[in-house]
Design a protein around this motif. Structure first.
Motif, PDB file in Angstrom:
ATOM      1  N   GLY A  26      -3.364   1.563  -3.682  1.00 32.03           N
ATOM      2  CA  GLY A  26      -3.834   2.245  -4.151  1.00 32.03           C
ATOM      3  C   GLY A  26      -2.825   3.373  -3.508  1.00 32.03           C
ATOM      4  O   GLY A  26      -2.398   3.569  -2.551  1.00 32.03           O
ATOM      5  N   ASP A  27      -2.691   4.939  -3.894  1.00 32.68           N
ATOM      6  CA  ASP A  27      -1.902   5.314  -3.899  1.00 32.68           C
ATOM      7  C   ASP A  27      -0.166   5.470  -4.405  1.00 32.68           C
ATOM      8  O   ASP A  27       1.097   5.568  -3.475  1.00 32.68           O
ATOM      9  CB  ASP A  27      -1.509   6.628  -2.584  1.00 32.68           C
ATOM     10  CG  ASP A  27      -2.822   7.164  -1.676  1.00 32.68           C
ATOM     11  OD1 ASP A  27      -3.252   8.110  -2.631  1.00 32.68           O
ATOM     12  OD2 ASP A  27      -2.240   8.030  -0.683  1.00 32.68           O
ATOM     13  N   ILE A  28      -0.295   4.744  -5.451  1.00 34.01           N
ATOM     14  CA  ILE A  28       1.158   4.158  -6.132  1.00 34.01           C
ATOM     15  C   ILE A  28       2.193   4.781  -6.871  1.00 34.01           C
ATOM     16  O   ILE A  28       3.677   5.300  -6.224  1.00 34.01           O
ATOM     17  CB  ILE A  28       0.182   3.285  -7.705  1.00 34.01           C
ATOM     18  CG1 ILE A  28      -0.293   3.057  -7.017  1.00 34.01           C
ATOM     19  CG2 ILE A  28       1.704   3.082  -8.352  1.00 34.01           C
ATOM     20  CD1 ILE A  28      -1.084   1.477  -8.002  1.00 34.01           C
ATOM     21  N   GLY A  76      -5.490   5.100  -5.531  1.00 33.54           N
ATOM     22  CA  GLY A  76      -5.867   6.348  -4.073  1.00 33.54           C
ATOM     23  C   GLY A  76      -6.053   7.908  -4.426  1.00 33.54           C
ATOM     24  O   GLY A  76      -6.309   8.085  -5.279  1.00 33.54           O
ATOM     25  N   ASN A  77      -5.945   8.759  -3.933  1.00 36.96           N
ATOM     26  CA  ASN A  77      -6.173  10.250  -4.206  1.00 36.96           C
ATOM     27  C   ASN A  77      -5.050  10.436  -4.370  1.00 36.96           C
ATOM     28  O   ASN A  77      -5.739  11.138  -5.245  1.00 36.96           O
ATOM     29  CB  ASN A  77      -6.401  10.443  -2.652  1.00 36.96           C
ATOM     30  CG  ASN A  77      -6.082  10.674  -1.529  1.00 36.96           C
ATOM     31  OD1 ASN A  77      -5.254   9.401  -0.950  1.00 36.96           O
ATOM     32  ND2 ASN A  77      -5.492  11.216  -0.713  1.00 36.96           N
ATOM     33  N   HIS A  78      -3.644  10.459  -4.034  1.00 32.32           N
ATOM     34  CA  HIS A  78      -2.506  10.739  -4.795  1.00 32.32           C
ATOM     35  C   HIS A  78      -2.049  10.460  -5.738  1.00 32.32           C
ATOM     36  O   HIS A  78      -1.735  11.559  -7.007  1.00 32.32           O
ATOM     37  CB  HIS A  78      -1.048   9.983  -3.833  1.00 32.32           C
ATOM     38  CG  HIS A  78      -1.105  11.169  -2.285  1.00 32.32           C
ATOM     39  ND1 HIS A  78      -0.257  12.428  -2.224  1.00 32.32           N
ATOM     40  CD2 HIS A  78      -2.011  10.985  -1.248  1.00 32.32           C
ATOM     41  CE1 HIS A  78      -0.489  12.493  -0.926  1.00 32.32           C
ATOM     42  NE2 HIS A  78      -1.478  11.577  -0.467  1.00 32.32           N
ATOM     43  N   ASP A  79      -3.821   9.394  -6.764  1.00 29.74           N
ATOM     44  CA  ASP A  79      -3.295   9.090  -8.068  1.00 29.74           C
ATOM     45  C   ASP A  79      -3.596   9.642  -8.679  1.00 29.74           C
ATOM     46  O   ASP A  79      -3.448  10.224  -9.981  1.00 29.74           O
ATOM     47  CB  ASP A  79      -3.782   7.462  -8.064  1.00 29.74           C
ATOM     48  CG  ASP A  79      -2.629   7.335  -7.908  1.00 29.74           C
ATOM     49  OD1 ASP A  79      -1.490   6.660  -7.041  1.00 29.74           O
ATOM     50  OD2 ASP A  79      -3.479   5.230  -6.877  1.00 29.74           O
ATOM     51  N   TRP A  88     -10.021  -1.086  -1.525  1.00 31.15           N
ATOM     52  CA  TRP A  88     -10.867   0.509  -1.689  1.00 31.15           C
ATOM     53  C   TRP A  88      -9.491   1.006  -1.071  1.00 31.15           C
ATOM     54  O   TRP A  88      -9.685   0.023   0.420  1.00 31.15           O
ATOM     55  CB  TRP A  88     -11.622   0.160  -1.077  1.00 31.15           C
ATOM     56  CG  TRP A  88     -13.483   1.670  -1.520  1.00 31.15           C
ATOM     57  CD1 TRP A  88     -12.315   2.623  -1.754  1.00 31.15           C
ATOM     58  CD2 TRP A  88     -13.989   2.046  -1.288  1.00 31.15           C
ATOM     59  NE1 TRP A  88     -13.408   3.976  -2.246  1.00 31.15           N
ATOM     60  CE2 TRP A  88     -14.077   2.777  -1.722  1.00 31.15           C
ATOM     61  CE3 TRP A  88     -15.057   1.140  -0.571  1.00 31.15           C
ATOM     62  CZ2 TRP A  88     -16.041   3.576  -1.737  1.00 31.15           C
ATOM     63  CZ3 TRP A  88     -16.522   1.853  -0.138  1.00 31.15           C
ATOM     64  CH2 TRP A  88     -16.804   2.683  -1.105  1.00 31.15           C
ATOM     65  N   HIS A  89      -8.693   2.293  -1.222  1.00 31.13           N
ATOM     66  CA  HIS A  89      -7.738   2.675  -0.982  1.00 31.13           C
ATOM     67  C   HIS A  89      -8.473   3.792   0.964  1.00 31.13           C
ATOM     68  O   HIS A  89      -7.599   3.137   1.689  1.00 31.13           O
ATOM     69  CB  HIS A  89      -7.556   3.973  -1.900  1.00 31.13           C
ATOM     70  CG  HIS A  89      -6.378   4.435  -1.333  1.00 31.13           C
ATOM     71  ND1 HIS A  89      -5.615   4.231  -0.716  1.00 31.13           N
ATOM     72  CD2 HIS A  89      -6.418   6.225  -0.711  1.00 31.13           C
ATOM     73  CE1 HIS A  89      -4.568   5.039  -0.609  1.00 31.13           C
ATOM     74  NE2 HIS A  89      -4.898   6.301  -0.715  1.00 31.13           N
ATOM     75  N   GLU A  90      -9.569   4.097   0.632  1.00 26.98           N
ATOM     76  CA  GLU A  90      -9.738   4.673   2.061  1.00 26.98           C
ATOM     77  C   GLU A  90     -10.197   3.263   3.170  1.00 26.98           C
ATOM     78  O   GLU A  90     -11.296   3.278   2.527  1.00 26.98           O
ATOM     79  CB  GLU A  90     -10.782   5.797   2.391  1.00 26.98           C
ATOM     80  CG  GLU A  90     -10.186   6.697   1.009  1.00 26.98           C
ATOM     81  CD  GLU A  90     -10.161   6.855  -0.702  1.00 26.98           C
ATOM     82  OE1 GLU A  90     -10.701   5.986  -0.880  1.00 26.98           O
ATOM     83  OE2 GLU A  90     -10.118   7.682  -0.772  1.00 26.98           O
ATOM     84  N   GLY A 124      -5.203   0.856   2.949  1.00 26.43           N
ATOM     85  CA  GLY A 124      -4.330   1.340   2.959  1.00 26.43           C
ATOM     86  C   GLY A 124      -4.471   2.541   3.537  1.00 26.43           C
ATOM     87  O   GLY A 124      -4.976   3.221   4.578  1.00 26.43           O
ATOM     88  N   HIS A 125      -3.685   4.288   2.790  1.00 30.95           N
ATOM     89  CA  HIS A 125      -4.248   5.080   3.491  1.00 30.95           C
ATOM     90  C   HIS A 125      -3.660   6.196   4.533  1.00 30.95           C
ATOM     91  O   HIS A 125      -3.628   7.494   4.318  1.00 30.95           O
ATOM     92  CB  HIS A 125      -5.854   6.106   3.057  1.00 30.95           C
ATOM     93  CG  HIS A 125      -6.434   7.361   2.726  1.00 30.95           C
ATOM     94  ND1 HIS A 125      -5.707   7.983   1.835  1.00 30.95           N
ATOM     95  CD2 HIS A 125      -7.498   7.812   3.446  1.00 30.95           C
ATOM     96  CE1 HIS A 125      -6.320   9.021   2.611  1.00 30.95           C
ATOM     97  NE2 HIS A 125      -7.300   8.996   3.474  1.00 30.95           N
ATOM     98  N   SER A 126      -3.755   5.163   5.457  1.00 33.61           N
ATOM     99  CA  SER A 126      -3.391   6.024   6.818  1.00 33.61           C
ATOM    100  C   SER A 126      -2.662   5.716   7.249  1.00 33.61           C
ATOM    101  O   SER A 126      -1.951   6.384   8.007  1.00 33.61           O
ATOM    102  CB  SER A 126      -4.468   4.585   7.994  1.00 33.61           C
ATOM    103  OG  SER A 126      -3.744   3.560   8.122  1.00 33.61           O
ATOM    104  N   ALA A 163       1.244  -1.053   0.390  1.00 32.29           N
ATOM    105  CA  ALA A 163       0.188   0.063  -0.173  1.00 32.29           C
ATOM    106  C   ALA A 163       1.124   1.237   0.217  1.00 32.29           C
ATOM    107  O   ALA A 163       2.543   1.721   0.930  1.00 32.29           O
ATOM    108  CB  ALA A 163      -1.293  -0.032   1.531  1.00 32.29           C
ATOM    109  N   ASP A 164      -0.285   2.443  -0.663  1.00 25.93           N
ATOM    110  CA  ASP A 164       1.151   3.901  -0.447  1.00 25.93           C
ATOM    111  C   ASP A 164       2.515   3.363  -0.509  1.00 25.93           C
ATOM    112  O   ASP A 164       3.331   4.476   0.344  1.00 25.93           O
ATOM    113  CB  ASP A 164       0.599   4.525   1.347  1.00 25.93           C
ATOM    114  CG  ASP A 164      -0.625   4.566   1.244  1.00 25.93           C
ATOM    115  OD1 ASP A 164      -1.330   5.296   0.879  1.00 25.93           O
ATOM    116  OD2 ASP A 164      -1.384   3.536   1.896  1.00 25.93           O
ATOM    117  N   LEU A 165       2.430   3.185  -2.192  1.00 24.75           N
ATOM    118  CA  LEU A 165       4.048   3.273  -2.093  1.00 24.75           C
ATOM    119  C   LEU A 165       4.680   4.756  -2.297  1.00 24.75           C
ATOM    120  O   LEU A 165       5.588   5.155  -2.550  1.00 24.75           O
ATOM    121  CB  LEU A 165       4.320   3.152  -3.624  1.00 24.75           C
ATOM    122  CG  LEU A 165       4.139   0.885  -3.453  1.00 24.75           C
ATOM    123  CD1 LEU A 165       4.046   0.633  -4.892  1.00 24.75           C
ATOM    124  CD2 LEU A 165       4.986   0.373  -3.158  1.00 24.75           C
TER     125      LEU A 165
HETATM  126 FE   LIG Z   1      -4.398   8.126  -0.146  1.00 22.44          FE
END
Ligand SMILES: [Fe+2]
Length: 270
Positions: free
Chosen positions: A86-88, A119-122, A185-187, A204-206, A54-56
């Protein structure tokens, strides 16, 4: 001791913790092996091994190296499937797709048994779907409110809620209710809005809070990553596993919250 000295000591302690978190802890990756016992999980699939990356937050050479280390750590466990929730990347900029491609190169050896969601950063300064060619080149399928069947399981990839593209109901409607379902799901806090039915959700995300007290309390949390901060929540509306992730967000440091590669063995609850 005067108030000024107390404040000075507290500031020095905080600065020291931040320095330690940036120079030492942010570069450590811990392999988290967990056996998740799931109600309704078919016995024929008991023992399925899922690696979660997660969250690379790939954005430069340092995060590229960290992501490559995480991929190698996951592959060494010989998982049945690799999941990227997500947030690759950290944000879109010139050359970032080459970094993502280099980071995920090792996943070619999974021969297509690898999936990702956005993810949101993507979506920061770009579009998540632009990731698809770099992922596909490395055998990773990007799921944007889509379902794919792999290893006898339906993987339901829901797009980012914060990114503004989540369609959990539409995604579940595309799945066969008679076959096992794992939602990615990312969040994590969105598990409360997930229709019942899937056996598991991965998120992930947190970042696990990223900066925490030794007993786990996090003074600052992410939107939709606060209620379910890290680890396994068997009694969430849908059983949920939240990874602390590999990368960092905000200050490039961690405290009492090391980066994580997760190796989850899914088992039948008896
Ligand atoms: Fe995120």
């Amino acid at each position: 001791m005067r108030i000024g000295q107390v404040l000075g000591a507290a500031a020095a302690l905080g600065a020291g913790a931040l320095l330690y978190g940036a120079l030492v802890e942010a570069h450590k990756i811990r392999l988290e092996r967990h056996r998740l016992r799931l109600a309704g999980w078919p016995e024929s699939l008991s023992g399925l091994k899922v690696a979660v990356l997660a969250d690379l937050h790939v954005r430069d050479l340092a995060t590229l190296r960290m992501a490559q280390d995480a991929v190698a750590m996951a592959l060494a466990e010989e998982p049945d499937i690799v999941v990227l929730p997500g947030d690759i990347l950290a944000y879109w900029k010139r050359g970032v797709l080459d970094l993502v491609s280099a980071a995920l190169g090792g996943l070619v050896s999974m021969e297509g048994r690898a999936i990702a969601v956005s993810g949101n950063h993507d979506y920061f300064a770009g579009r998540a779907e632009w990731l698809a060619p770099a992922l596909e080149r490395n055998g990773v399928r990007l799921l944007q409110n889509e379902v794919v069947e792999m290893c006898g399981v339906q993987w339901l990839g829901v797009d980012s809620e914060i990114g503004g593209h989540a369609d959990p109901y539409g995604t579940i409607m595309r799945a066969d209710p008679c076959k096992p379902m794992v939602v990615v799901w990312h969040e994590p806090d969105m598990v409360d809005a997930l229709p019942r039915g899937p056996e598991l959700m991965l998120a992930g995300h947190s970042h696990g809070g990223q900066f925490t007290a030794p007993w786990g309390w996090a003074p600052a949390t992410s939107r939709l990553g606060a209620k379910y901060l890290r680890g396994f929540f068997p009694h969430a509306p849908v059983p949920l596993y939240v990874s602390r992730g590999v990368g960092v967000t905000g200050p490039p440091a961690r405290l009492f919250c090391p980066a994580e590669v997760s190796l989850l063995t899914l088992e039948t609850q008896t």
